[in-house]
Design a protein around this motif. Structure first.
Motif, PDB file in Angstrom:
ATOM      1  N   PRO A 206       0.835  -1.212   0.000  1.00  0.00           N
ATOM      2  CA  PRO A 206       0.000   0.000   0.000  1.00  0.00           C
ATOM      3  C   PRO A 206       0.868   1.260   0.000  1.00  0.00           C
ATOM      4  O   PRO A 206       1.887   1.313   0.689  1.00  0.00           O
ATOM      5  CB  PRO A 206      -0.812  -0.124   1.299  1.00  0.00           C
ATOM      6  CG  PRO A 206      -0.755  -1.570   1.657  1.00  0.00           C
ATOM      7  CD  PRO A 206       0.565  -2.073   1.166  1.00  0.00           C
ATOM      8  N   ARG A 207       0.416   2.269  -0.764  1.00  0.00           N
ATOM      9  CA  ARG A 207       1.191   3.501  -0.878  1.00  0.00           C
ATOM     10  C   ARG A 207       0.338   4.688  -0.432  1.00  0.00           C
ATOM     11  O   ARG A 207      -0.812   4.851  -0.864  1.00  0.00           O
ATOM     12  CB  ARG A 207       1.635   3.709  -2.326  1.00  0.00           C
ATOM     13  CG  ARG A 207       2.490   2.575  -2.897  1.00  0.00           C
ATOM     14  CD  ARG A 207       3.866   2.519  -2.264  1.00  0.00           C
ATOM     15  NE  ARG A 207       4.629   3.702  -2.591  1.00  0.00           N
ATOM     16  CZ  ARG A 207       5.352   3.827  -3.703  1.00  0.00           C
ATOM     17  NH1 ARG A 207       5.421   2.826  -4.569  1.00  0.00           N
ATOM     18  NH2 ARG A 207       6.017   4.936  -3.928  1.00  0.00           N
ATOM     19  N   LYS A 208       0.918   5.523   0.408  1.00  0.00           N
ATOM     20  CA  LYS A 208       0.205   6.703   0.901  1.00  0.00           C
ATOM     21  C   LYS A 208      -0.205   7.613  -0.246  1.00  0.00           C
ATOM     22  O   LYS A 208      -1.307   8.181  -0.262  1.00  0.00           O
ATOM     23  CB  LYS A 208       1.093   7.455   1.883  1.00  0.00           C
ATOM     24  CG  LYS A 208       0.450   8.692   2.483  1.00  0.00           C
ATOM     25  CD  LYS A 208       1.376   9.348   3.495  1.00  0.00           C
ATOM     26  CE  LYS A 208       0.727  10.589   4.108  1.00  0.00           C
ATOM     27  NZ  LYS A 208       1.615  11.237   5.120  1.00  0.00           N
ATOM     28  N   THR A 209       0.695   7.786  -1.233  1.00  0.00           N
ATOM     29  CA  THR A 209       0.409   8.686  -2.350  1.00  0.00           C
ATOM     30  C   THR A 209      -0.749   8.194  -3.214  1.00  0.00           C
ATOM     31  O   THR A 209      -1.308   8.958  -3.987  1.00  0.00           O
ATOM     32  CB  THR A 209       1.680   8.843  -3.221  1.00  0.00           C
ATOM     33  OG1 THR A 209       1.472   9.881  -4.162  1.00  0.00           O
ATOM     34  CG2 THR A 209       2.018   7.558  -3.961  1.00  0.00           C
ATOM     35  N   LEU A 210      -1.112   6.910  -3.065  1.00  0.00           N
ATOM     36  CA  LEU A 210      -2.233   6.331  -3.814  1.00  0.00           C
ATOM     37  C   LEU A 210      -3.470   6.170  -2.931  1.00  0.00           C
ATOM     38  O   LEU A 210      -4.381   5.402  -3.277  1.00  0.00           O
ATOM     39  CB  LEU A 210      -1.834   4.964  -4.387  1.00  0.00           C
ATOM     40  CG  LEU A 210      -0.659   4.951  -5.367  1.00  0.00           C
ATOM     41  CD1 LEU A 210      -0.333   3.522  -5.790  1.00  0.00           C
ATOM     42  CD2 LEU A 210      -0.958   5.815  -6.586  1.00  0.00           C
ATOM     43  N   GLY A 211      -3.522   6.871  -1.811  1.00  0.00           N
ATOM     44  CA  GLY A 211      -4.655   6.719  -0.894  1.00  0.00           C
ATOM     45  C   GLY A 211      -4.669   5.352  -0.252  1.00  0.00           C
ATOM     46  O   GLY A 211      -5.737   4.811   0.039  1.00  0.00           O
TER      47      GLY A 211
END
Length: 372
Positions: free
Chosen positions: A351-356
């Motif tokens: 999971p990526r923060k920049t992708l929500g």
């Protein structure tokens, strides 16, 4: 300005009364006349007279500079350099004496410091014969002769004495003792004077489609290499801008332009057409056959500006994440193609923060579904 006197009184050229004669074609330092009407980089005599006149009228330095179209620091240095201290704290600025001193300073060529100090020349030549660099020599002169400024020069002065023809301050054969061994100095070009690096013209990032910049459409990639121990191994990295989806390119043997072309084209061949819109790369030599790659992969290549890694920000960030699996200073050729695929899958499932907090794989699946 209090305490400033000028004797005898003078009149500025822009005031009433006869103006002092102004040389029509003053000489530059080389002795050649300047073009008529051209603004000289050096103060002229009528400008010095104007400075003296306005100082007598208590005008500020900034006002005088504005009237002459000069920098305030230029006028300030001129006054400080040429003022004469008087009694009771008063001082005088004498423009004609200032002009005479300036004329005496300007003739060229001037004898170099190394050429006019035999002791200094002997020390420098002896250290050059020991294969010391000019910078080492310049630093050592300061340590060895701290109280003798005539025995101190900069490393640039030493280079000039070696390379500039006609000066004869140091023996030209001593250039062979330098690390480069060059007998002539290599010119340094400004960025706007650089020669094209590749035979085929590069298309710069400024010409990349706007849709790549806003990351709304998938299929725009950023690429680079991560390098292993002793610069002897490498792995290609590709990151999709909209989803941060990662592909790793197996380059176990070398990173020649031919190898990079074929490996990248084979990797891109595994992608659907809607994911092949553009590739952004730096100006590394591995991409010198970019025109052949573009034809083989049906994918345009755009190049970043020199020394601008932020123009491939997603790729730079991903390369940092990959160092968790491929540490710096290790041999990258030991990693198999299957291992590279497993590492890419690990990143694409994170999971990526920049992708929500979606994963790159999930975001890519959504975008492809929406496009279809």
């Amino acid at each position: 300005m209090l305490g400033c006197e000028v004797s005898p009184p003078l009149r500025s050229p822009d005031r009433a009364g006869p103006a002092p004669p102004v040389p029509a074609r003053p000489l530059d330092p080389s002795g050649r006349p300047e073009p008529a009407g051209a603004k000289s980089r050096y103060l002229r005599e009528h400008e010095r007279i104007h400075i003296a006149d306005r100082l007598r009228e208590k005008a500020s330095i900034r006002v005088i500079a504005a009237e002459l179209g000069r920098s305030a620091s230029t006028v300030s240095r001129e006054i400080t350099r040429n003022r004469t201290d008087g009694t009771r704290g008063q001082w005088h600025y004498r423009p004609h004496a200032a002009q005479a001193r300036a004329d005496a300073r300007r003739p060229r060529p001037k004898a170099g410091k190394i050429g006019t100090h035999p002791d200094l020349r002997e020390v420098i030549q002896s250290w050059l014969e020991l294969e010391w660099s000019p910078e080492q020599i310049a630093r050592s002169l300061r340590v060895r002769f701290p109280d003798r400024p005539e025995m101190q020069v900069s490393h640039e002065t030493i280079y000039q004495a070696l390379y500039v023809q006609g000066r004869g301050e140091l023996r030209r054969e001593l250039t062979r003792a330098l690390r480069t061994g060059r007998t002539a100095r290599k010119p340094h070009r400004r960025p706007d004077q650089r020669q094209p690096r590749f035979v085929a013209p590069m298309v710069m990032i400024s010409d990349r489609p706007a849709e790549a910049e806003d990351r709304a459409v998938p299929g725009h990639w950023e690429g680079d290499l991560i390098i292993g121990k002793d610069q002897q191994s490498q792995i290609g990295t590709l990151v999709e801008r909209a989803t941060r989806y990662v592909l790793l390119v197996h380059l176990p043997h070398d990173r020649t332009a031919e190898t990079a072309r074929d490996a990248l084209a084979a990797t891109m061949a595994t992608l659907p057409t809607e994911l092949k819109r553009s590739l952004t790369w730096d100006q590394g030599s591995e991409m010198s056959l970019h025109h052949q790659f573009s034809i083989a992969a049906d994918l345009p290549v755009y190049f970043c500006d020199p020394h601008s890694p932020w123009q491939r920000g997603s790729n730079e960030n991903t390369n940092g994440l990959l160092r968790q699996y491929f540490p710096k200073g290790t041999d990258l050729s030991v990693h198999s193609r299957d291992h590279l695929a497993a590492v890419a899958a690990r990143l694409n499932g994170r999971p990526r923060k920049t992708l929500g907090w979606e994963t790159p794989a999930e975001r890519l699946t959504k975008l492809l579904a929406a496009a279809s």
